[in-house]
Design a protein around this motif. Structure first.
Motif, PDB file in Angstrom:
ATOM      1  N   MET A   1     -13.953 -20.124  18.676  1.00  0.00           N
ATOM      2  CA  MET A   1     -12.489 -19.490  18.633  1.00  0.00           C
ATOM      3  C   MET A   1     -12.287 -18.639  20.038  1.00  0.00           C
ATOM      4  O   MET A   1     -11.019 -18.819  20.416  1.00  0.00           O
ATOM      5  CB  MET A   1     -12.551 -18.333  17.686  1.00  0.00           C
ATOM      6  CG  MET A   1     -12.094 -18.604  16.110  1.00  0.00           C
ATOM      7  SD  MET A   1     -10.447 -19.293  16.167  1.00  0.00           S
ATOM      8  CE  MET A   1      -9.638 -17.987  16.566  1.00  0.00           C
TER       9      MET A   1
ATOM     10  N   ILE B   1     -14.090 -12.245  19.144  1.00  0.00           N
ATOM     11  CA  ILE B   1     -13.461 -13.640  19.852  1.00  0.00           C
ATOM     12  C   ILE B   1     -13.064 -13.535  21.149  1.00  0.00           C
ATOM     13  O   ILE B   1     -12.464 -14.458  21.691  1.00  0.00           O
ATOM     14  CB  ILE B   1     -12.852 -14.356  18.936  1.00  0.00           C
ATOM     15  CG1 ILE B   1     -11.422 -13.406  18.313  1.00  0.00           C
ATOM     16  CG2 ILE B   1     -13.457 -14.821  17.422  1.00  0.00           C
ATOM     17  CD1 ILE B   1     -10.531 -14.019  17.459  1.00  0.00           C
TER      18      ILE B   1
ATOM     19  N   GLN C   1     -13.924 -21.512   8.310  1.00  0.00           N
ATOM     20  CA  GLN C   1     -13.727 -20.068   8.755  1.00  0.00           C
ATOM     21  C   GLN C   1     -13.042 -20.294  10.333  1.00  0.00           C
ATOM     22  O   GLN C   1     -12.244 -19.233  10.290  1.00  0.00           O
ATOM     23  CB  GLN C   1     -15.170 -19.358   9.155  1.00  0.00           C
ATOM     24  CG  GLN C   1     -15.903 -18.867   7.934  1.00  0.00           C
ATOM     25  CD  GLN C   1     -15.161 -17.949   7.049  1.00  0.00           C
ATOM     26  OE1 GLN C   1     -14.796 -18.421   6.002  1.00  0.00           O
ATOM     27  NE2 GLN C   1     -14.795 -16.816   7.516  1.00  0.00           N
TER      28      GLN C   1
ATOM     29  N   ASP D   1     -18.750 -20.344  15.162  1.00  0.00           N
ATOM     30  CA  ASP D   1     -17.179 -20.311  15.155  1.00  0.00           C
ATOM     31  C   ASP D   1     -16.673 -19.345  15.970  1.00  0.00           C
ATOM     32  O   ASP D   1     -15.635 -19.630  16.571  1.00  0.00           O
ATOM     33  CB  ASP D   1     -17.098 -19.750  13.412  1.00  0.00           C
ATOM     34  CG  ASP D   1     -17.546 -20.802  12.390  1.00  0.00           C
ATOM     35  OD1 ASP D   1     -17.827 -22.105  12.665  1.00  0.00           O
ATOM     36  OD2 ASP D   1     -17.741 -20.410  11.326  1.00  0.00           O
ATOM     37  N   ILE D   2     -17.476 -18.362  16.218  1.00  0.00           N
ATOM     38  CA  ILE D   2     -17.144 -17.312  17.221  1.00  0.00           C
ATOM     39  C   ILE D   2     -16.998 -17.750  18.626  1.00  0.00           C
ATOM     40  O   ILE D   2     -15.830 -17.598  19.278  1.00  0.00           O
ATOM     41  CB  ILE D   2     -18.109 -16.245  17.194  1.00  0.00           C
ATOM     42  CG1 ILE D   2     -18.321 -15.475  15.825  1.00  0.00           C
ATOM     43  CG2 ILE D   2     -17.522 -15.054  18.360  1.00  0.00           C
ATOM     44  CD1 ILE D   2     -16.927 -14.850  15.425  1.00  0.00           C
TER      45      ILE D   2
ATOM     46  N   HIS E   1      -9.557 -20.058   9.137  1.00  0.00           N
ATOM     47  CA  HIS E   1      -9.130 -18.853   8.645  1.00  0.00           C
ATOM     48  C   HIS E   1      -8.936 -17.909   9.834  1.00  0.00           C
ATOM     49  O   HIS E   1      -7.854 -17.264  10.037  1.00  0.00           O
ATOM     50  CB  HIS E   1     -10.357 -18.067   7.930  1.00  0.00           C
ATOM     51  CG  HIS E   1     -10.340 -18.432   6.328  1.00  0.00           C
ATOM     52  ND1 HIS E   1      -9.201 -17.904   5.509  1.00  0.00           N
ATOM     53  CD2 HIS E   1     -11.373 -18.680   5.590  1.00  0.00           C
ATOM     54  CE1 HIS E   1      -9.395 -18.368   4.357  1.00  0.00           C
ATOM     55  NE2 HIS E   1     -10.679 -18.824   4.364  1.00  0.00           N
ATOM     56  N   LEU E   2      -9.960 -17.993  10.972  1.00  0.00           N
ATOM     57  CA  LEU E   2      -9.675 -17.306  12.101  1.00  0.00           C
ATOM     58  C   LEU E   2      -8.380 -17.449  13.023  1.00  0.00           C
ATOM     59  O   LEU E   2      -7.657 -16.683  13.401  1.00  0.00           O
ATOM     60  CB  LEU E   2     -10.988 -17.386  13.067  1.00  0.00           C
ATOM     61  CG  LEU E   2     -12.292 -16.826  12.497  1.00  0.00           C
ATOM     62  CD1 LEU E   2     -13.387 -17.112  13.101  1.00  0.00           C
ATOM     63  CD2 LEU E   2     -12.202 -15.082  12.430  1.00  0.00           C
TER      64      LEU E   2
ATOM     65  N   ALA F   1     -17.979 -15.459   9.609  1.00  0.00           N
ATOM     66  CA  ALA F   1     -17.953 -16.677  10.538  1.00  0.00           C
ATOM     67  C   ALA F   1     -19.496 -16.609  11.379  1.00  0.00           C
ATOM     68  O   ALA F   1     -20.240 -15.803  11.246  1.00  0.00           O
ATOM     69  CB  ALA F   1     -17.124 -16.441  11.804  1.00  0.00           C
TER      70      ALA F   1
ATOM     71  N   VAL G   1     -13.204 -11.918   7.602  1.00  0.00           N
ATOM     72  CA  VAL G   1     -13.241 -13.359   8.016  1.00  0.00           C
ATOM     73  C   VAL G   1     -14.340 -13.427   9.177  1.00  0.00           C
ATOM     74  O   VAL G   1     -15.113 -14.322   9.343  1.00  0.00           O
ATOM     75  CB  VAL G   1     -11.936 -13.759   8.524  1.00  0.00           C
ATOM     76  CG1 VAL G   1     -12.021 -15.339   9.128  1.00  0.00           C
ATOM     77  CG2 VAL G   1     -10.803 -13.859   7.310  1.00  0.00           C
ATOM     78  N   LEU G   2     -14.305 -12.231  10.210  1.00  0.00           N
ATOM     79  CA  LEU G   2     -15.310 -12.373  11.346  1.00  0.00           C
ATOM     80  C   LEU G   2     -16.611 -12.480  10.883  1.00  0.00           C
ATOM     81  O   LEU G   2     -17.609 -12.785  11.346  1.00  0.00           O
ATOM     82  CB  LEU G   2     -14.953 -11.107  12.230  1.00  0.00           C
ATOM     83  CG  LEU G   2     -13.527 -11.534  13.350  1.00  0.00           C
ATOM     84  CD1 LEU G   2     -13.228 -10.202  13.856  1.00  0.00           C
ATOM     85  CD2 LEU G   2     -13.943 -12.387  14.225  1.00  0.00           C
TER      86      LEU G   2
ATOM     87  N   PHE H   1      -9.166  -9.753   8.605  1.00  0.00           N
ATOM     88  CA  PHE H   1      -9.554 -10.362   9.683  1.00  0.00           C
ATOM     89  C   PHE H   1     -11.047 -10.096  10.020  1.00  0.00           C
ATOM     90  O   PHE H   1     -11.920 -10.701  10.456  1.00  0.00           O
ATOM     91  CB  PHE H   1      -8.760 -10.152  10.794  1.00  0.00           C
ATOM     92  CG  PHE H   1      -8.799 -11.170  11.985  1.00  0.00           C
ATOM     93  CD1 PHE H   1      -8.064 -12.566  11.997  1.00  0.00           C
ATOM     94  CD2 PHE H   1      -9.746 -10.812  12.941  1.00  0.00           C
ATOM     95  CE1 PHE H   1      -8.331 -13.234  12.722  1.00  0.00           C
ATOM     96  CE2 PHE H   1      -9.610 -12.049  13.949  1.00  0.00           C
ATOM     97  CZ  PHE H   1      -9.135 -13.256  13.994  1.00  0.00           C
TER      98      PHE H   1
END
Length: 362
Positions: A240, A272, A197, A236-237, A200-201, A232, A228-229, A225
């Motif tokens: 990012m 993000i 992820q 992950d956030i 992806h982000l 996640a 994808v968020l 998007f």
């Protein structure tokens, strides 16, 4: 769109026939035919479009399901082919994003973007040895087209994980991060590999920024998007938030978060970057006017000289949103124009329609 994504349960009012036909046209302009039809299926009978439009829309939505199945099977077949040659591959965007949609087969497919490990020299050597490469298509900075598929599927083989961003130092960092992250891609239930992820982000944020500056993006990419968020992790956030600063994508992230908050009611904990409402409104207005990848922009249907002037005006407008990205893009544009001008004059073509990237269909 929110009803189609399951964010809102229904409409607050019943659209009349003219409004429904406008919504249908917009579903084509923004490549959201399947997503909006999912919304129609959730509506009570009294709020649905006229029967003729409903049947036409339903048929198109069914075609999308068939196309998505074809794309999934082709992505799995290509994965097996490259595996048999000792080249590990990963599907970028497209069918990887489609897996995250709540209704299978509702995403509008484009082409297959397949990253193949090994570096540019090794990947091109394999494609040329197997005679798979489309010799009529130029090799771009990050990918090359395969020969036309008999099933009608367009395939781009990537030897770099991203088209990148225009600022050189930021792009170098971006490519290094993505090259490391894509090593962790895994085989999914559909028979092809998908990245993490975080990949992806970051990759899709850079993709959105790059092509928004070059010509335009549509709501399909924004919906991608969003999902994808949603898939996640909170770790992950947090990662990012740091990576956007290192890769010069924070301003685009801030505009995108504001757009997602306004259009899809995105939770702050999923963001993000701190949303910038002013630039988010500008981003939304341009997407609404120009349509998917800017294909419906008025400038695209005018002669070369007017289009050249309009593109420069657009670049000036976007300076407010992405100053460094636009400045570098314009520098590359002018350098490319002057380098190729003698050859254009020699061939009797002085068209000012130039680009540093190949046309994007996905």
């Amino acid at each position: 769109m929110r009803v189609g994504l399951g964010i809102d349960p229904t409409f607050t009012a019943t659209p009349d026939e003219s409004t429904w036909r406008w919504i249908y046209r917009e579903s084509h302009r923004q490549a959201l035919i399947g997503v909006l039809f999912c919304g129609i299926e959730r509506l009570p009978a009294t709020q649905r479009p006229p029967k003729d439009l409903l049947l036409k829309w339903a048929a198109e939505a069914q075609v999308l399901k068939v196309l998505n199945h074809l794309m999934d099977s082709e992505a799995a077949r290509l994965t097996n082919i490259f595996d048999s040659r000792g080249m590990r591959s990963t599907v970028l965007k497209g069918q990887g994003n489609a897996r995250m949609y709540p209704t299978e087969g509702s995403r509008m497919p484009g082409d297959i973007d397949l990253y193949v490990e090994g570096g540019k020299k090794r990947v091109l050597a394999l494609l040329q040895a197997e005679k798979w490469m489309d010799e009529d298509n130029n090799i771009s900075y990050h990918h090359v087209h395969l020969k036309p598929n008999r099933k009608g599927v367009t395939v781009e083989v990537h030897f770099r994980p991203s088209s990148g961003v225009h600022a050189p130092l930021a792009n170098r960092r971006l490519q290094q991060i993505l090259n490391e992250e894509i090593r962790h891609s895994t085989l999914c239930e559909k028979g092809f590999r998908v990245p993490t992820q975080i990949f992806h982000l970051l990759m899709q944020l850079a993709h959105l920024q790059h092509h928004f500056v070059e010509g335009g993006i549509g709501m399909r990419q924004v919906v991608d998007f969003y999902f994808v968020l949603q898939h996640a992790s909170f770790n992950d956030i947090e990662v990012m938030k740091k990576l956007t600063k290192r890769t010069d994508t924070r301003q685009m992230a801030a505009a995108l978060m504001a757009l997602l908050e306004q259009t899809m009611l995105l939770d702050r904990e999923r963001m993000i970057a701190e949303p910038d409402k002013a630039t988010g409104s500008l981003l939304l207005a341009i997407i609404a006017e120009d349509g998917n990848f800017g294909k419906y922009a008025a400038r695209e249907h005018q002669n070369h000289w007017i289009r050249f002037i309009k593109n420069r005006q657009r670049a000036f407008q976007l300076l407010r949103l992405l100053p460094y990205e636009v400045a570098w893009s314009e520098l590359y544009h002018w350098l490319h124009l002057f380098v190729t001008l003698p050859e254009r004059i020699r061939k009797g073509s002085v068209s000012l329609r130039t680009s540093t990237t190949t046309p994007i269909t996905q």
